[in-house]
Scaffold this motif. Structure first.
Motif, short mmCIF file in Angstrom:
data_model
loop_
_atom_site.label_atom_id
_atom_site.label_comp_id
_atom_site.label_asym_id
_atom_site.label_seq_id
_atom_site.Cartn_x
_atom_site.Cartn_y
_atom_site.Cartn_z
N MET A 195 49.52 38.25 27.94
CA MET A 195 49.28 39.70 27.93
C MET A 195 47.85 40.01 27.52
O MET A 195 47.22 40.93 28.04
CB MET A 195 50.26 40.36 26.96
N HIS A 196 47.34 39.23 26.55
CA HIS A 196 45.97 39.45 26.09
C HIS A 196 44.97 39.21 27.24
O HIS A 196 44.04 40.00 27.45
CB HIS A 196 45.66 38.52 24.92
N THR A 197 45.17 38.11 27.98
CA THR A 197 44.29 37.78 29.10
C THR A 197 44.39 38.83 30.20
O THR A 197 43.38 39.24 30.78
CB THR A 197 44.64 36.39 29.67
N ALA A 198 45.61 39.28 30.48
CA ALA A 198 45.82 40.28 31.53
C ALA A 198 45.12 41.59 31.17
O ALA A 198 44.48 42.22 32.03
CB ALA A 198 47.31 40.51 31.74
N PHE A 199 45.23 42.00 29.92
CA PHE A 199 44.59 43.24 29.48
C PHE A 199 43.07 43.12 29.53
O PHE A 199 42.36 44.06 29.92
CB PHE A 199 45.04 43.59 28.05
N LEU A 200 42.57 41.93 29.15
CA LEU A 200 41.13 41.68 29.19
C LEU A 200 40.62 41.75 30.63
O LEU A 200 39.57 42.35 30.90
CB LEU A 200 40.82 40.32 28.58
N MET A 201 41.37 41.14 31.56
CA MET A 201 41.00 41.17 32.98
C MET A 201 41.02 42.60 33.53
O MET A 201 40.21 42.98 34.37
CB MET A 201 41.94 40.29 33.79
N LEU A 202 41.98 43.39 33.03
CA LEU A 202 42.07 44.78 33.46
C LEU A 202 40.81 45.55 33.06
O LEU A 202 40.25 46.32 33.86
CB LEU A 202 43.31 45.43 32.84
N LEU A 203 40.34 45.33 31.82
CA LEU A 203 39.13 46.00 31.34
C LEU A 203 37.88 45.52 32.08
O LEU A 203 37.00 46.31 32.43
CB LEU A 203 38.97 45.77 29.84
N ILE A 204 37.82 44.20 32.31
CA ILE A 204 36.69 43.64 33.06
C ILE A 204 36.65 44.23 34.47
O ILE A 204 35.59 44.61 34.98
CB ILE A 204 36.77 42.10 33.12
N GLY A 205 37.83 44.30 35.10
CA GLY A 205 37.92 44.86 36.44
C GLY A 205 37.52 46.33 36.47
O GLY A 205 36.85 46.78 37.41
N LEU A 206 37.90 47.08 35.44
CA LEU A 206 37.55 48.50 35.36
C LEU A 206 36.03 48.68 35.33
O LEU A 206 35.47 49.52 36.04
CB LEU A 206 38.19 49.12 34.12
N PHE A 207 35.37 47.87 34.50
CA PHE A 207 33.91 47.94 34.39
C PHE A 207 33.22 47.48 35.68
O PHE A 207 32.30 48.13 36.19
CB PHE A 207 33.44 47.09 33.21
N ALA A 208 33.68 46.34 36.22
CA ALA A 208 33.07 45.78 37.43
C ALA A 208 33.27 46.70 38.62
O ALA A 208 32.36 46.88 39.43
CB ALA A 208 33.66 44.40 37.73
N GLY A 209 34.46 47.29 38.75
CA GLY A 209 34.73 48.19 39.85
C GLY A 209 33.88 49.45 39.79
O GLY A 209 33.38 49.93 40.81
N THR A 210 33.70 49.98 38.59
CA THR A 210 32.88 51.19 38.42
C THR A 210 31.43 50.93 38.81
O THR A 210 30.84 51.68 39.60
CB THR A 210 32.94 51.67 36.95
N MET A 211 30.84 49.85 38.28
CA MET A 211 29.45 49.54 38.58
C MET A 211 29.27 49.11 40.03
O MET A 211 28.27 49.44 40.67
CB MET A 211 28.95 48.43 37.65
N GLY A 212 30.25 48.37 40.57
CA GLY A 212 30.18 47.93 41.95
C GLY A 212 30.17 49.10 42.92
O GLY A 212 29.43 49.11 43.90
N ALA A 213 31.01 50.10 42.65
CA ALA A 213 31.08 51.27 43.53
C ALA A 213 29.81 52.11 43.43
O ALA A 213 29.34 52.65 44.44
CB ALA A 213 32.29 52.13 43.16
N ILE A 214 29.24 52.21 42.24
CA ILE A 214 28.02 53.00 42.05
C ILE A 214 26.84 52.37 42.78
O ILE A 214 26.07 53.06 43.46
CB ILE A 214 27.69 53.16 40.55
N LEU A 215 26.72 51.05 42.69
CA LEU A 215 25.55 50.37 43.25
C LEU A 215 25.77 49.84 44.66
O LEU A 215 24.81 49.51 45.35
CB LEU A 215 25.14 49.20 42.33
#
Length: 280
Positions: free
Chosen positions: A1-21
């Protein structure tokens, strides 16, 4: 669960910056997974492919709805990118990749310098005295509503052959070197074809998803895509990409360029040094 939640946060950040740039989230995800979490590069590459597809899917919906991306330009240039990717795959093991790393690295550094020049001049849209006949014939010229300026921006596309050449090189880099080519796509649209940065980023997002989808099957069957990483990562990226696509439309184009300059410079230096066997 810890790894899944961490991946969710990483994905949230990466998706936001990826869409902007408009460059996907691979350059964010890969170092985090390999250096931060200690996972093999094989799984980082698989996660990067998933990130590109998820970013493209999440952001393209919003960009299409708001009519920011240029669909005709995306579909036309994707032909050159796909051909380049096929040629690159065929040349694997034949052509010295160090030469391409150096050339593409220098190209990205030039694009970064060109963006600095545009920032100094304060010019976002370059108006030409004579419209591009090929762009008019292909109906590539378009307009979009800038939510930051609160006005409709009409723009013309120029130097279509030059853009096609860069897109072919982007596909060649993807197929031969196994790298993402979002930065090259934005560079071709913004620097070469003189599209405004916002539709350039939006159009790049759509094109990246098409390119990545072609290679995703290969990574899936060779075991590079782990479900425990890919699933939470994708969920975070889709939400982040939808959020990033909204943020990008309200940002001043000058801010986008300020963010882009160090990103392109870093990618350019990374590729140029890699040609000499140095990793930064």
């Amino acid at each position: 669960m810890h790894t899944a939640f961490l991946m969710l946060l990483i994905g949230l950040f990466a998706g936001t910056m990826g869409a902007i740039l408009g460059i996907g989230g691979g350059m964010i995800i890969t170092p985090i997974i390999t250096l931060g979490m200690g996972l093999p590069i094989k799984y980082a590459i698989g996660a990067s492919i998933i990130a590109v597809i998820a970013t493209s899917s999440g952001s393209t919906i919003a960009f299409l709805k708001d009519d920011v991306l240029n669909l005709r330009v995306a579909m036309f240039l994707e032909l050159a990118t796909s051909i380049g990717a096929i040629v690159g795959a065929l040349l694997t093991g034949v052509f010295n990749p160090a030469i391409l790393y150096f050339l593409f690295g220098c190209l990205l550094l030039f694009a970064s310098w060109n963006m600095v020049r545009k920032l100094r001049s304060g010019k976002e849209v370059l108006h030409r005295a004579t419209p591009d006949k090929l762009a008019e014939k292909l109906k590539l010229n378009n307009s979009y509503y800038d939510k930051n300026l609160h006005e409709q921006v009409d723009y013309e596309v120029e130097n279509v052959p030059g853009g096609m050449t860069i897109m072919f090189g982007a596909g060649l880099a993807s197929g031969l070197l196994g790298i993402g080519s979002g930065a090259f796509k934005v560079m071709a649209l913004d620097n070469v074809m003189k599209m405004p940065l916002k539709p350039s980023s939006a159009t790049s997002n759509l094109m990246m998803g098409v390119t990545a989808a072609a290679s995703a099957t290969i990574y899936f069957f060779n075991g590079s895509i782990r479900p425990d990483i890919a699933v939470p990562l994708s969920l975070g990226i889709i939400v982040g990409a939808a959020l990033g696509s909204r943020i990008m439309q309200h940002m001043p184009s000058r801010w986008l360029r300020i963010i882009f300059v160090p990103v392109l410079a870093y990618l350019g230096l990374q590729m140029a040094f890699k040609a000499f066997g140095v990793t930064i």
